[in-house]
Motif scaffolding. Structure first.
Motif, PDB file in Angstrom:
ATOM      1  N   THR A 178      -2.357  23.015 -10.169  1.00  0.00           N
ATOM      2  CA  THR A 178      -1.991  21.757  -9.514  1.00  0.00           C
ATOM      3  C   THR A 178      -0.561  21.378  -9.864  1.00  0.00           C
ATOM      4  O   THR A 178       0.220  20.981  -8.985  1.00  0.00           O
ATOM      5  CB  THR A 178      -2.961  20.633  -9.929  1.00  0.00           C
ATOM      6  OG1 THR A 178      -4.289  21.016  -9.527  1.00  0.00           O
ATOM      7  CG2 THR A 178      -2.607  19.319  -9.258  1.00  0.00           C
ATOM      8  N   GLN A 179      -0.190  21.517 -11.129  1.00  0.00           N
ATOM      9  CA  GLN A 179       1.183  21.208 -11.551  1.00  0.00           C
ATOM     10  C   GLN A 179       2.189  22.115 -10.852  1.00  0.00           C
ATOM     11  O   GLN A 179       3.228  21.659 -10.382  1.00  0.00           O
ATOM     12  CB  GLN A 179       1.321  21.352 -13.065  1.00  0.00           C
ATOM     13  CG  GLN A 179       0.598  20.293 -13.842  1.00  0.00           C
ATOM     14  CD  GLN A 179       0.546  20.600 -15.340  1.00  0.00           C
ATOM     15  OE1 GLN A 179       0.870  21.697 -15.780  1.00  0.00           O
ATOM     16  NE2 GLN A 179       0.121  19.620 -16.110  1.00  0.00           N
ATOM     17  N   GLU A 180       1.885  23.421 -10.800  1.00  0.00           N
ATOM     18  CA  GLU A 180       2.779  24.377 -10.144  1.00  0.00           C
ATOM     19  C   GLU A 180       2.919  24.073  -8.653  1.00  0.00           C
ATOM     20  O   GLU A 180       4.017  24.118  -8.107  1.00  0.00           O
ATOM     21  CB  GLU A 180       2.262  25.807 -10.326  1.00  0.00           C
ATOM     22  CG  GLU A 180       2.402  26.339 -11.722  1.00  0.00           C
ATOM     23  CD  GLU A 180       3.854  26.540 -12.129  1.00  0.00           C
ATOM     24  OE1 GLU A 180       4.664  26.983 -11.300  1.00  0.00           O
ATOM     25  OE2 GLU A 180       4.163  26.239 -13.297  1.00  0.00           O
ATOM     26  N   LEU A 181       1.818  23.760  -8.021  1.00  0.00           N
ATOM     27  CA  LEU A 181       1.840  23.462  -6.594  1.00  0.00           C
ATOM     28  C   LEU A 181       2.636  22.190  -6.325  1.00  0.00           C
ATOM     29  O   LEU A 181       3.449  22.134  -5.399  1.00  0.00           O
ATOM     30  CB  LEU A 181       0.413  23.344  -6.064  1.00  0.00           C
ATOM     31  CG  LEU A 181       0.217  23.237  -4.560  1.00  0.00           C
ATOM     32  CD1 LEU A 181       0.956  24.341  -3.816  1.00  0.00           C
ATOM     33  CD2 LEU A 181      -1.264  23.291  -4.233  1.00  0.00           C
ATOM     34  N   LYS A 220      -8.507  24.024 -17.166  1.00  0.00           N
ATOM     35  CA  LYS A 220      -7.110  24.209 -17.582  1.00  0.00           C
ATOM     36  C   LYS A 220      -6.315  24.975 -16.513  1.00  0.00           C
ATOM     37  O   LYS A 220      -5.200  24.602 -16.166  1.00  0.00           O
ATOM     38  CB  LYS A 220      -7.057  24.958 -18.907  1.00  0.00           C
ATOM     39  CG  LYS A 220      -5.660  25.084 -19.466  1.00  0.00           C
ATOM     40  CD  LYS A 220      -5.635  25.920 -20.732  1.00  0.00           C
ATOM     41  CE  LYS A 220      -6.070  25.109 -21.904  1.00  0.00           C
ATOM     42  NZ  LYS A 220      -5.925  25.855 -23.178  1.00  0.00           N
ATOM     43  N   GLU A 221      -6.902  26.054 -15.981  1.00  0.00           N
ATOM     44  CA  GLU A 221      -6.230  26.827 -14.932  1.00  0.00           C
ATOM     45  C   GLU A 221      -5.965  25.970 -13.701  1.00  0.00           C
ATOM     46  O   GLU A 221      -4.895  26.053 -13.098  1.00  0.00           O
ATOM     47  CB  GLU A 221      -7.064  28.033 -14.521  1.00  0.00           C
ATOM     48  CG  GLU A 221      -7.037  29.174 -15.496  1.00  0.00           C
ATOM     49  CD  GLU A 221      -7.893  30.322 -15.018  1.00  0.00           C
ATOM     50  OE1 GLU A 221      -7.324  31.339 -14.580  1.00  0.00           O
ATOM     51  OE2 GLU A 221      -9.133  30.195 -15.081  1.00  0.00           O
ATOM     52  N   THR A 224       7.665  19.566  -4.605  1.00  0.00           N
ATOM     53  CA  THR A 224       8.774  18.664  -4.927  1.00  0.00           C
ATOM     54  C   THR A 224      10.082  19.327  -4.533  1.00  0.00           C
ATOM     55  O   THR A 224      10.969  18.701  -3.971  1.00  0.00           O
ATOM     56  CB  THR A 224       8.787  18.325  -6.437  1.00  0.00           C
ATOM     57  OG1 THR A 224       7.559  17.706  -6.760  1.00  0.00           O
ATOM     58  CG2 THR A 224       9.932  17.390  -6.781  1.00  0.00           C
ATOM     59  N   ASN A 225      10.184  20.632  -4.814  1.00  0.00           N
ATOM     60  CA  ASN A 225      11.387  21.376  -4.448  1.00  0.00           C
ATOM     61  C   ASN A 225      11.569  21.411  -2.936  1.00  0.00           C
ATOM     62  O   ASN A 225      12.694  21.464  -2.451  1.00  0.00           O
ATOM     63  CB  ASN A 225      11.331  22.799  -4.997  1.00  0.00           C
ATOM     64  CG  ASN A 225      11.390  22.822  -6.505  1.00  0.00           C
ATOM     65  OD1 ASN A 225      11.853  21.864  -7.133  1.00  0.00           O
ATOM     66  ND2 ASN A 225      10.921  23.898  -7.097  1.00  0.00           N
TER      67      ASN A 225
END
Length: 97
Positions: free
Chosen positions: A54-57, A48-49, A62-63
């Motif tokens: 991965t989502q945060e990275l 889960k972590e 993307t930004n």
């Protein structure tokens, strides 16, 4: 894993979702222990972590309008950042299974 008889074939893989550091691959009729070369950064991290990291990275890239593929090294470096470490732990506790 660089065995030419295994390369390019499908193999069974198992891991502990509460400690994604170690995985086992079924090769030549036996389970082979596999560990990441980034074990110091990933030790004790749950599946889960790592998904949250991965989502945060990906979101941060993307930004930045970067379209690179993520690597294990990218994920390990991201997880080693103290601020990210705290965020991951609190997010993993809040998110239902």
């Amino acid at each position: 894993m660089k065995d030419p008889r295994v390369e390019g074939t499908k193999i069974s893989v198992r891991y502990d979702p509460f400690d994604a550091l170690v995985a086992y691959a079924y090769i030549h009729k036996r389970w082979v222990k596999c560990t990441s070369q980034y074990r110091d950064a990933l030790a004790g991290r749950s599946e889960k972590e790592l998904k949250i990291a991965t989502q945060e990275l990906r979101r941060s890239r993307t930004n930045l309008r970067t379209r690179q593929n993520l690597t294990a090294k990218d994920l390990a470096l991201f997880c080693e950042q103290p601020r990210e470490h705290e965020k991951l732990q609190s997010s993993a506790k809040k998110t239902p299974p």
